[in-house]
Design an enzyme around this catalytic site. Structure first.
Site, short mmCIF file in Angstrom:
data_model
loop_
_atom_site.label_atom_id
_atom_site.label_comp_id
_atom_site.label_asym_id
_atom_site.label_seq_id
_atom_site.Cartn_x
_atom_site.Cartn_y
_atom_site.Cartn_z
N SER A 16 0.84 -1.20 0.00
CA SER A 16 0.00 0.00 0.00
C SER A 16 0.88 1.25 0.00
CB SER A 16 -0.86 0.04 1.26
OG SER A 16 -1.37 -1.22 1.55
N GLY A 55 2.39 1.75 8.21
CA GLY A 55 1.07 1.95 8.79
C GLY A 55 0.60 3.40 8.74
N GLY A 56 1.38 4.26 8.05
CA GLY A 56 0.93 5.64 7.87
C GLY A 56 -0.41 5.70 7.16
N GLY A 57 -0.73 4.65 6.42
CA GLY A 57 -2.03 4.56 5.76
C GLY A 57 -2.93 3.54 6.43
N GLU A 90 -0.40 -5.76 5.69
CA GLU A 90 0.95 -5.68 5.11
C GLU A 90 1.90 -6.65 5.80
OE1 GLU A 90 1.04 -1.05 3.59
OE2 GLU A 90 1.79 -1.52 5.56
N LYS A 121 12.63 8.48 2.85
CA LYS A 121 12.33 7.40 3.80
C LYS A 121 13.58 6.68 4.28
CE LYS A 121 7.98 8.12 2.64
NZ LYS A 121 7.09 7.07 2.21
O1 LIG Z 1 -0.29 1.83 5.83
C1 LIG Z 1 0.36 2.21 4.88
C2 LIG Z 1 1.60 1.60 4.44
O2 LIG Z 1 2.41 1.08 5.44
C3 LIG Z 1 2.41 2.40 3.43
O3 LIG Z 1 3.20 1.49 2.76
C4 LIG Z 1 3.27 3.46 4.07
O4 LIG Z 1 2.47 4.31 4.83
C5 LIG Z 1 4.03 4.27 3.02
O5 LIG Z 1 3.15 5.01 2.26
P1 LIG Z 1 3.65 6.12 1.26
O6 LIG Z 1 4.46 5.43 0.23
O7 LIG Z 1 2.41 6.73 0.70
O8 LIG Z 1 4.44 7.11 2.05
#
Ligand SMILES: O=C[C@H](O)[C@H](O)[C@H](O)COP(=O)(O)O
Length: 299
Positions: free
Chosen positions: A68, A138-140, A146, A164
């Site tokens: 995700s 888990g930001g989403g 996952e 990141k």
């Molecule tokens: O719950 C969300 C997931 O762990 C995402 O993989 C994580 O938050 C990174 O998301 P993004 O690529 O949008 O920063």
């Protein structure tokens, strides 16, 4: 959605410059980015995603976990570019609503982890990755599914942009460790987290909905920032939080990823491997490997 791009079906086995075992037949696709031009950050995400797919989603891989976040659409884009022939007998397992939509709209075959508890390779994003490949995720609010897909996979690979890439978790992603909790237990878990060393732990609130964020599993999420001295040992925090009754899953992924790919602003990709090697892949695809020393893995 059509399957774009020509794909070579007769590619020889790839020998990685890292010495990494890339035994299968990779599927090469056209690396030229399509129009329109992306921002630096989006281009970095795409570069990381495409490089990881080219190296880890091989001809013989039939069950593929799709993570995700904002980098994952580029993962799916690159898998689709491998062509109908490569994808016709593959099944794709989503980590949540977003990746399910990507799979379905890409006309790829959708499966679930209860049908396929063993996955060949899972590729996922991350909120932050440290020098030992520990991740905050888990930001989403997708980290429960996952983690199941990461554990179920023979190979778990992380893709992200350069922001990141970190030495210590919490340096770049300050929101805290995402903790999915059973809704009725959230107040008790919050108290427990305060005692564990996260006095600012708080229930994640929704933006365009009154009340808390509700995960794809119907649970709440707490964000628990911990001080650096505790984040230096994420596995220890993970185990303490996981022992709290009411906690469903913790967004700390320790000792799970085989490699993390970070797209950089200069068009290169930094690859951190789980044995400590760091590889710089130039935009011409050439790799340069060195061993990680004194935590200087950040780019
Ligand atoms: O719950 C969300 C997931 O762990 C995402 O993989 C994580 O938050 C990174 O998301 P993004 O690529 O949008 O920063």
């Amino acid at each position: 959605m059509p399957f774009p791009g020509p794909v070579s079906e007769s590619t020889p086995a790839l020998t990685s410059s890292t010495g990494e075992t890339l035994t299968g037949r990779p599927i090469f696709t056209d690396l030229k980015p399509p129009a329109p031009k992306l921002s630096d950050i989006e281009a970095s995400k795409r570069l990381a995603a495409w490089t990881a797919v080219d190296r880890h989603v091989l001809r013989e891989h039939k069950v593929i976990g799709i993570g995700s976040g904002s980098t994952v659409p580029y993962v799916v884009e690159r898998i689709i570019a491998q062509g109908r022939e490569a994808n016709k007998d593959r099944v794709f397992i989503p980590t949540g609503f977003q990746s399910k939509e990507l799979i379905v709209s890409g006309q790829l075959l959708l499966g679930d982890v209860d049908q396929y508890p063993r996955i060949d390779v899972t590729i996922d994003g991350a909120d932050e990755v440290d020098k030992d490949l520990n991740c905050i995720k888990g930001g989403g609010a997708c980290h429960l599914r996952e983690k199941v897909l990461a554990e179920a996979a023979d190979t778990f690979v992380v893709v992200a942009d350069y922001r990141k890439n970190s030495d210590v978790l919490g340096h770049n992603y300050s929101a805290g460790v995402p903790v999915e909790v059973a809704p009725f237990a959230y107040a008790k878990v919050l108290q427990n987290l305060h005692v564990l060393g996260s006095p600012k732990a708080a229930l994640r609130m929704a933006v365009k909905k009154a009340g808390p964020v509700v995960s794809d599993n119907g649970n709440f999420v707490i964000d628990a920032p911990f001080p650096e001295e505790l984040m230096l040992d994420p596995y220890s925090i993970l185990t303490k939080i996981k022992m709290l009754t009411g906690v469903v899953e913790v967004g700390l992924f320790c000792h799970m990823a085989k490699a993390a790919y970070f797209g950089n602003q200069d068009g290169s990709v930094t690859v951190k491997w789980n044995d400590g090697r760091i590889e710089q892949v130039a935009s011409n695809g050439q790799g340069d490997v060195h061993a990680a020393t004194n935590g200087s893995a950040s780019h």
